[in-house]
Design an enzyme around this catalytic site. Sequence first.
Site, PDB file in Angstrom:
ATOM      1  N   ASP A   8       0.836  -1.170  -0.141  1.00  0.00           N
ATOM      2  CA  ASP A   8      -0.155  -0.115   0.049  1.00  0.00           C
ATOM      3  C   ASP A   8       1.055   1.257  -0.195  1.00  0.00           C
ATOM      4  OD1 ASP A   8      -2.376   1.644   0.536  1.00  0.00           O
ATOM      5  OD2 ASP A   8      -1.606   1.669   2.632  1.00  0.00           O
ATOM      6  N   ASP A  10      -0.304   5.150   0.917  1.00  0.00           N
ATOM      7  CA  ASP A  10      -0.418   6.097   1.950  1.00  0.00           C
ATOM      8  C   ASP A  10      -0.563   5.525   3.312  1.00  0.00           C
ATOM      9  OD1 ASP A  10      -0.955   8.187   0.200  1.00  0.00           O
ATOM     10  OD2 ASP A  10      -3.126   7.247  -0.284  1.00  0.00           O
TER      11      ASP A  10
HETATM   12  C1  BG6 Z   1      -6.062   5.818  -0.499  1.00  0.00           C
HETATM   13  C2  BG6 Z   1      -6.217   6.438   0.871  1.00  0.00           C
HETATM   14  O1  BG6 Z   1      -4.745   5.373  -0.606  1.00  0.00           O
HETATM   15  O2  BG6 Z   1      -6.483   6.620  -1.686  1.00  0.00           O
HETATM   16  C3  BG6 Z   1      -7.428   6.960   0.987  1.00  0.00           C
HETATM   17  O3  BG6 Z   1      -5.826   5.499   1.953  1.00  0.00           O
HETATM   18  C4  BG6 Z   1      -7.887   7.823  -0.078  1.00  0.00           C
HETATM   19  O4  BG6 Z   1      -7.654   7.926   2.402  1.00  0.00           O
HETATM   20  C5  BG6 Z   1      -7.889   7.005  -1.291  1.00  0.00           C
HETATM   21  O5  BG6 Z   1      -9.230   8.406   0.115  1.00  0.00           O
HETATM   22  C6  BG6 Z   1      -7.953   7.726  -2.521  1.00  0.00           C
HETATM   23  O6  BG6 Z   1      -7.068   8.857  -2.685  1.00  0.00           O
HETATM   24  P1  BG6 Z   1      -7.204  10.007  -3.731  1.00  0.00           P
HETATM   25  O7  BG6 Z   1      -5.616  10.435  -3.621  1.00  0.00           O
HETATM   26  O8  BG6 Z   1      -7.447   9.315  -5.091  1.00  0.00           O
HETATM   27  O9  BG6 Z   1      -8.170  10.781  -3.361  1.00  0.00           O
HETATM   28 MG    MG Z   2      -2.734   3.184   3.737  1.00  0.00          MG
END
Ligand code: BG6
Ligand code: MG
Length: 216
Positions: A8, A10
Site C-alpha cells: 500500500d 499512503d
Molecule cells: C487511499 C487512501 O490510498 O487512497 C484514502 O488511504 C484515499 O484515504 C484514497 O481516500 C483515494 O485517494 P485520492 O488521492 O485518489 O483521493
Molecule cells: Mg494506507
Amino acid sequence: MMKAVIFDLDGVITDTAEFHYKAWKKIADELGIPFDASYNEKLKGVSRMESLCLILDNGPGRDSFTLEEKEKYCEKKNEIYKKQIKDLTPDDVLPGIKDFMQELKKNNILIGLASVSKNAPEIIDRLEIDDLFDYMADARVVKNSKPEPDVFIDNLINLEVDSSDAIGIEDAESGIEAIHRAGMKAVGIGNKIILKNADIVLSSARELTFQKMNSL
Ligand code: BG6
Ligand code: MG
C-alpha cells in the site's frame, strides 16, 4: 515460496495518510460535522467519494447532498491534499522501506504497488522510487477501492504470481481485508488493535525483513 510483496502507499511507504486526514478535517469543519482521528480510520484505503460519504454519515447523511455538491467537496479536499504532497521529497519515504525493498530485490522478489489513490503516480515520482517497482496499479482503472480486493488482484495478475506466493503490506483495516479477500497473507503496520485481523502486525516498517516475510 514468497515471490512478490505488494505495498500500500499512503501510510505505509510515506506518511500521506496524515495529509488525507488533515484535508478531510478541513472539509468536515467547514460542514460543521464532527470528525476525529479515530473515525478517520474508517476512511483509510477507501475512495475519495466514499470517504466523503462516510463523513456525511456523521452529519446530515450522504443523501442530503446532490452528486454535484459531493463532487465539489471531493475536488476541494483534493486541492488541499495536493498542496501538501507538493513538498514531498525522497527523504519522506518512511524509515525501513527502502532497505526492505532493496533486500527483496536482492532475493529476486517482485515488488508491486496497490494504492487506490489517483495521486499515487505524483507521490511515487516525488519520492523518486519508481525504479523499485515491478508493477504499479493504476487507480483510475481499478473498479472498487478497499476493502474489495481489486487492486491486489490486479497486481497478482500483472506480476503473474499466485495469491499464495504473495504478501500484502497495509496500514488500514480495509486494506487488510482486501489482502485477505485476494487470498494473500497480510502484514499490518501500525496499531495492533486496529489491525487485529492481519497475519502479523509490526509497529514500523523498520521491522520488515525478508526472513520474517518469507516465514509467513
Ligand atoms: C487511499 C487512501 O490510498 O487512497 C484514502 O488511504 C484515499 O484515504 C484514497 O481516500 C483515494 O485517494 P485520492 O488521492 O485518489 O483521493
Ligand atoms: Mg494506507
